[in-house]
Write an enzyme that holds these catalytic residues in place. Structure first.
Site, short mmCIF file in Angstrom:
data_model
loop_
_atom_site.label_atom_id
_atom_site.label_comp_id
_atom_site.label_asym_id
_atom_site.label_seq_id
_atom_site.Cartn_x
_atom_site.Cartn_y
_atom_site.Cartn_z
N MET A 1 0.84 -1.20 0.00
CA MET A 1 0.00 0.00 0.00
C MET A 1 0.88 1.26 0.00
SD MET A 1 -3.25 0.56 2.47
CE MET A 1 -4.08 2.14 2.62
N ASP A 2 1.65 1.47 1.09
CA ASP A 2 2.53 2.65 1.12
C ASP A 2 3.64 2.51 0.09
OD1 ASP A 2 1.35 4.08 3.42
OD2 ASP A 2 1.88 2.24 4.47
N GLU A 3 3.84 3.55 -0.66
CA GLU A 3 4.87 3.63 -1.72
C GLU A 3 4.53 2.81 -2.96
OE1 GLU A 3 6.77 6.01 -1.27
OE2 GLU A 3 6.11 6.13 0.80
N THR B 1 3.29 7.89 0.36
CA THR B 1 3.53 8.23 1.76
C THR B 1 4.77 9.11 1.91
OG1 THR B 1 2.59 6.06 2.21
CG2 THR B 1 3.59 7.22 4.07
N LYS C 1 -6.59 3.83 6.97
CA LYS C 1 -6.21 3.11 5.76
C LYS C 1 -7.42 2.45 5.10
CE LYS C 1 -1.30 2.17 6.47
NZ LYS C 1 -0.54 1.69 5.31
#
Lengths: 167, 167
Positions: B1-3, B8, B95
């Site tokens: 999810m992040d990056e 982020t 999230k």
């Protein structure tokens, strides 16, 4: 998590008996019944409301025997806690706090909140046979009123029986 | 999810430039640097504070190209979103809301918040090589400043390259 580590049906029973003047007991769920099937139609809709309330999952009783057996399991195995929690947004933080309170030796790295349990593990202890369908490992069906009709799985009725099977 | 889905690092850069008078850009992270390594020691401790703030993960920008490619991936594949979110309790609800806003066609059944990514899938798109170590399937390393040093994986620099690889 629910019905294996957490006595979620026990909390349902307590809520309905207190707020709706019912007189449910765990015995009335036998055999093969889901809790919501016990509810009269005029209050059945309230179940999702209770589940969605922030705090609902924070104070659920721990299943009998889990506090004694889990530390021993965690010594012998790499234990993951996998909960189909994603349907209920407000349950996530409550469930994490609950786990940290009662099972503080389970690291955040080993906690999984999901929908479908597509986890790559060797052994699964679960009360829902649907979670076994695509799982190739050893399956331990933890007895719960709703799963009494299934006899094709290795069954564990209590945490003492989990200990006997795995320790 | 992040990056991969969520930018982020872009949010970190914006926060520090606004609140701490820094002049970071994504280019300063090249090559192989983690964002926290950019931070002067006297403000490095603030990073975890920002991450732990309720709301931090709610308004992160979507990575360029993800909104266009993800629906096509979801048509062809059974797409799961797996985030190592469990370290930060306050991130969980944020999230989930973020995913429901930007990727509403991904059902709650296909969202997983975890620590270790022990998921049983065929293809993994990730920016962290540590998530590939125990994974037997096809690995797509999504380019991020911190992973520039690795050349043993199939690399995708953008969502357009994800589309080219998988569609």
């Amino acid at each position: 998590m629910d019905e294996v580590l957490a006595d979620t049906i026990g909390k349902f029973i307590a809520i309905y008996n207190e707020k709706h003047n019912t007189d449910f007991t765990i015995d009335k769920l036998q055999p093969g019944k889901e809790f919501h099937e016990l509810l009269p139609a005029y209050i059945r809709y309230t179940l999702r409301e209770y589940i969605n309330e922030p705090g609902f999952f924070r104070d659920i009783p721990v299943m009998q025997g889990a506090l004694e057996v889990m530390p021993k399991l965690a010594e012998k195995y790499d234990v993951y806690i996998v909960s189909a929690a994603m349907e209920f947004k407000n349950s996530l933080a409550d469930k994490l706090e609950w786990l940290n309170e009662h099972f503080p030796y389970i690291s955040w790295t080993n906690i999984i909140f999901c929908g479908h349990k597509i986890v790559n593990v060797d052994i699964m202890i679960d009360d829902r046979v649907k979670n076994f369908v695509n799982f190739d490992g050893r399956k331990l069906l933890f007895t719960s009123p709703h799963n009494m009709a299934y006899d094709e799985y290795e069954r564990v009725n209590t945490w003492e029986e989990v200990a006997a099977a795995l320790l």
